[in-house]
Design an enzyme around this catalytic site. Sequence first.
Site, PDB file in Angstrom:
ATOM      1  CG  ASN A  28     -42.241  36.084  53.515  1.00 39.51           C
ATOM      2  OD1 ASN A  28     -43.095  35.413  54.107  1.00 39.51           O
ATOM      3  ND2 ASN A  28     -42.316  37.398  53.423  1.00 39.51           N
ATOM      4  CE  LYS A  66     -44.283  38.057  50.396  1.00 44.74           C
ATOM      5  NZ  LYS A  66     -44.323  39.190  49.497  1.00 44.74           N
ATOM      6  CG  HIS A 124     -42.592  41.617  54.683  1.00 45.10           C
ATOM      7  ND1 HIS A 124     -43.577  42.032  53.823  1.00 45.10           N
ATOM      8  CD2 HIS A 124     -41.716  40.894  53.951  1.00 45.10           C
ATOM      9  CE1 HIS A 124     -43.298  41.562  52.608  1.00 45.10           C
ATOM     10  NE2 HIS A 124     -42.171  40.869  52.664  1.00 45.10           N
ATOM     11  CD  GLU A 171     -46.319  41.382  51.579  1.00 45.01           C
ATOM     12  OE1 GLU A 171     -46.357  40.377  52.311  1.00 45.01           O
ATOM     13  OE2 GLU A 171     -45.734  41.396  50.471  1.00 45.01           O
ATOM     14  CD  GLU A 173     -38.363  41.812  51.400  1.00 41.76           C
ATOM     15  OE1 GLU A 173     -38.240  40.794  50.724  1.00 41.76           O
ATOM     16  OE2 GLU A 173     -39.328  42.002  52.160  1.00 41.76           O
ATOM     17  N   GLY A 179     -43.235  41.409  44.521  1.00 41.51           N
ATOM     18  CA  GLY A 179     -44.366  40.779  43.853  1.00 41.51           C
ATOM     19  C   GLY A 179     -44.725  41.403  42.510  1.00 41.51           C
ATOM     20  CB  SER A 227     -39.112  40.657  41.486  1.00 42.48           C
ATOM     21  OG  SER A 227     -40.429  41.163  41.675  1.00 42.48           O
ATOM     22  N   GLY A 229     -40.201  35.775  47.922  1.00 40.01           N
ATOM     23  CA  GLY A 229     -41.628  35.519  48.083  1.00 40.01           C
ATOM     24  C   GLY A 229     -42.108  34.529  47.030  1.00 40.01           C
TER      25      GLY A 229
HETATM   26  P1  13P Z   1     -41.443  38.556  45.862  1.00 38.93           P
HETATM   27  O1  13P Z   1     -40.199  37.684  45.798  1.00 38.93           O
HETATM   28  O2  13P Z   1     -42.689  37.829  45.497  1.00 38.93           O
HETATM   29  O3  13P Z   1     -41.235  39.833  45.109  1.00 38.93           O
HETATM   30  O4  13P Z   1     -41.634  38.957  47.412  1.00 38.93           O
HETATM   31  C1  13P Z   1     -40.558  39.475  48.098  1.00 38.93           C
HETATM   32  C2  13P Z   1     -40.879  39.496  49.534  1.00 38.93           C
HETATM   33  O5  13P Z   1     -41.768  40.207  49.978  1.00 38.93           O
HETATM   34  C3  13P Z   1     -40.120  38.604  50.427  1.00 38.93           C
HETATM   35  O6  13P Z   1     -40.323  38.924  51.753  1.00 38.93           O
END
Ligand code: 13P
Length: 251
Positions: free
Chosen positions: A9, A11, A98, A100, A171, A177, A215, A236
Amino acid sequence: MIKKIMAANWKMHKTWDEAVQTAREVVVGIGEDLPPDREVVFFPSGTALKAVGESINGQNGYFLGGQNFYPAAQGAYTGEISPLQLADAGCAYALVGHSERRHVLGEKDDFLAEKVIFGLSSNLKIILCIGETIDQRRQDRVEGVLAAQLQKGLEKIDQNVSAHDLVIAYEPVWAIGTGETATEDDILQAHGFIRKMLKDLLNQGQEIRVLYGGSVKPDNCARIIALDNVDGVLVGGASLKADSFSRIVLA
Ligand code: 13P
């Protein structure tokens, strides 16, 4: 064979040529080594969808996905993109809910439920993302939050739509993140609970893949995907570089 999904992803990162280059580097770098029980899905920004799709076209095991869509075929929805437009750009998958989108863009469960049903009936495979915040975890509400997000997100699915194309991504919001991965026990517990809920809600417990995201890195991926009820990862930050994501795909 139920294949594990190794998803990137991206983003709101990468210009279209950066996105194409990263996807190409992953595909060329992995070459024939992609295990037959894994598939790779790239989720670039909307502007890069078509170009990334073309760059992986014809490569066995590689797919394209949209990060978001609006639940209508077309219409006066300025700034939105429809599932038909995603499919037209080459997408097989789309994300819904998601963290976000829930927490930054304020999308609510009933809107997400509409997206799930509309996306599935538009022939996209839907990855519904769920997960608790750190406060909800501290208050011991993880299962309650996951149950509510699943129940509400899936409530419009009926006999006419197969849940076969449905994927769930767990998640935990606090692990996204932050560099803080959920422990193996946290993941086992959450995924076992999700599996049980899917059986209760849809009677399709085993067929629906459940991914972990938060992560995931090259050095923790092998342990995570080996856990019971983990059918892949949604990555991510560590998917932005071809080398790092390729190591995850092959972990
Ligand atoms: P990270 O791998 O950066 O923690 O993000 C995870 C994520 O939101 C995947 O959709």
